[in-house]
Design an enzyme around this catalytic site. Sequence first.
Site, PDB file in Angstrom:
ATOM      1  N   CYS A   1       0.926  -1.138   0.090  1.00 23.31           N
ATOM      2  CA  CYS A   1       0.061   0.085  -0.159  1.00 23.31           C
ATOM      3  C   CYS A   1       0.870   1.114  -0.071  1.00 23.31           C
ATOM      4  O   CYS A   1       1.580   1.543  -0.925  1.00 23.31           O
ATOM      5  CB  CYS A   1      -0.884  -0.113   1.170  1.00 23.31           C
ATOM      6  SG  CYS A   1      -2.454   0.915   0.741  1.00 23.31           S
TER       7      CYS A   1
ATOM      8  N   GLU B   1      -1.171  -9.327   3.432  1.00 27.55           N
ATOM      9  CA  GLU B   1      -1.222  -9.996   4.526  1.00 27.55           C
ATOM     10  C   GLU B   1      -2.622 -10.151   5.174  1.00 27.55           C
ATOM     11  O   GLU B   1      -2.403 -11.243   6.128  1.00 27.55           O
ATOM     12  CB  GLU B   1      -0.615  -8.919   5.447  1.00 27.55           C
ATOM     13  CG  GLU B   1      -1.258  -7.587   6.120  1.00 27.55           C
ATOM     14  CD  GLU B   1      -1.322  -6.297   5.106  1.00 27.55           C
ATOM     15  OE1 GLU B   1      -0.830  -6.730   3.841  1.00 27.55           O
ATOM     16  OE2 GLU B   1      -1.560  -5.272   5.297  1.00 27.55           O
TER      17      GLU B   1
ATOM     18  N   HIS C   1      -3.709  -5.131   0.274  1.00 22.62           N
ATOM     19  CA  HIS C   1      -3.049  -5.712   1.616  1.00 22.62           C
ATOM     20  C   HIS C   1      -3.058  -7.550   1.646  1.00 22.62           C
ATOM     21  O   HIS C   1      -3.901  -7.883   2.018  1.00 22.62           O
ATOM     22  CB  HIS C   1      -3.852  -5.201   2.740  1.00 22.62           C
ATOM     23  CG  HIS C   1      -3.835  -3.864   2.998  1.00 22.62           C
ATOM     24  ND1 HIS C   1      -2.974  -3.164   4.005  1.00 22.62           N
ATOM     25  CD2 HIS C   1      -4.317  -2.776   2.469  1.00 22.62           C
ATOM     26  CE1 HIS C   1      -2.887  -1.995   3.836  1.00 22.62           C
ATOM     27  NE2 HIS C   1      -3.751  -1.645   2.969  1.00 22.62           N
TER      28      HIS C   1
END
Length: 541
Positions: A384, A512, A510
């Site tokens: 990001c 993750e 994102h």
Amino acid sequence: MVQAKYIFVTGGVTSSLGKGIISASLGKLLSSRGFKVTIQKFDPYINVDPGTLNPYEHGECYVTEDGAETDLDLGHYERFLDITTSQANNVTTGRIYFNVIEKERKGDFLGKTVQVIPHITNEIKRNFFALGETGKYDFVITEIGGSVGDIESLPFIEAMRQAKWDLGPGNFLNIHLTLIPYLKAAGELKTKPTQHSVKMLLESGVQPDILVCRTEYPIGNDIRKKLALFCNVPYNCVIQALDAETIYDVPLLMRKEKLDERVLERLNTPYEGEPDITQWKDFLGKLKNPTKDVQVGLIGKYVELHDAYKSIVEAFVHAGAVNECKVNVKWISSEEIEEENVSTKLKDLDGILIAPGFGERGIEGKILTAKYARENKLPFFGICLGMQCAVIEFGRHVLGYTNAASTELNAKTSDPIIDLMEDQKKITNMGGTMRLGAYPCQLKKGSKVREVYGKDLISERHRHRYEFNDKYLTDFEKHGMIASGTNPDSNLVEIIEIKNHPWFIGTQFHPELKSTVLSPHPLFVHFIKAAIDYKKNKDEQ
Ligand code: GLN
């Protein structure tokens, strides 16, 4: 329709006992027995969601598929259970009041005084029951944030008391998570704080069914007996939760204490045999027996609070285990990185991840870091804001746009290489208005990310207002930074990579957030692989 059974998890004595991990571990054991489980969290603060909170206040803001900005515990639920959660899984006091006040303004309660009981508690219960009413779940685990006795959580506790009667016998259970402190001077574990906290729960009309006791030392039979007697629970429902080496041990510790069996018995649910947690155990085996190690730098501005980057840290754990590699994370504050010290600060690293973030603080340090990784062919992963910094860096130093910037940080720059998205321009409200949640992304044939994911079309979660300004795209691609992932509907650039570099990838989304124990995220897995290769090459030189 299946009648969902409800397990409420409350906390006593102190906060930070790990209700989220206990809930997720219980959920894991039940789902490993074939039951359908979801977990929801009720938070007692007045913000409508944690999206507007500084990470220092509340840790990472976890984003769900449907674009809800939620508590970081939802990340644990997804990582442990391999489920997706949604807005319905996280409700705050703020949202409850917001809904009730909206209804009041519409005239839904015409003629009535709107009160905490029954109007607020009814709205809480409506939210408690919403997921169960979908008919999709056998069990809904409900974590009540805060500790019993806090003024703020009173309406939730009261609603939980009422819920017991609405749900009927055999469908409601309370697990109270508590602390058994060890007094060093006396050489003893103490039960009194737990007794008080159970009394407090009893004052609210709730008798806990099971006590889960956080403790630094094993609690012997005497303590178990004492707790059972004074807290009015069966002896075998006093469960020990010893401090664990890793949060991923907790499902096994809870299994050893037979928490799942106690829960099923108390909820009149027949069961047989053992939960199937073989894959989980395989993961733990790899996690605890690494054959190599790497050091990756996590460059961000909230590095003092590791919870601010919770999902990234956990994604490293998952990716490390697959690679049988211990990932040592070196936390580096981007504010401390300057032209003079950049190589000293980063020289020991085998890979660099620049974290997401907002605002100007530490930006130049992140840009210098991206430059160092590009020039030194060090594996680089930008997420990001981290991706945006890599783009700005490339714009400035490779393409010669000396004023390259994001308009988030320099609104008047002559080279707005990262710019506000068109549909963000008229937005004035801060809460819940970013580009949020899952969007599809098309991967370019022959690119590194296409190889990493092993497919053409992916879906990932977003949380940002700014984007790559595609006015500059041709120039970037001509010089070796390509858009290897784009949104198939809007054409927004979602992934960039540098061609003549072993591993340089930036994602506007994102990744993750989607890494779980049983499905580690391919980008993290391959980033760690690249770090391992980098280290090997370095050692061979
Ligand atoms: N601040 C940047 C944006 O809004 C990046 C956001 C982030 O890193 N999550 O676009």
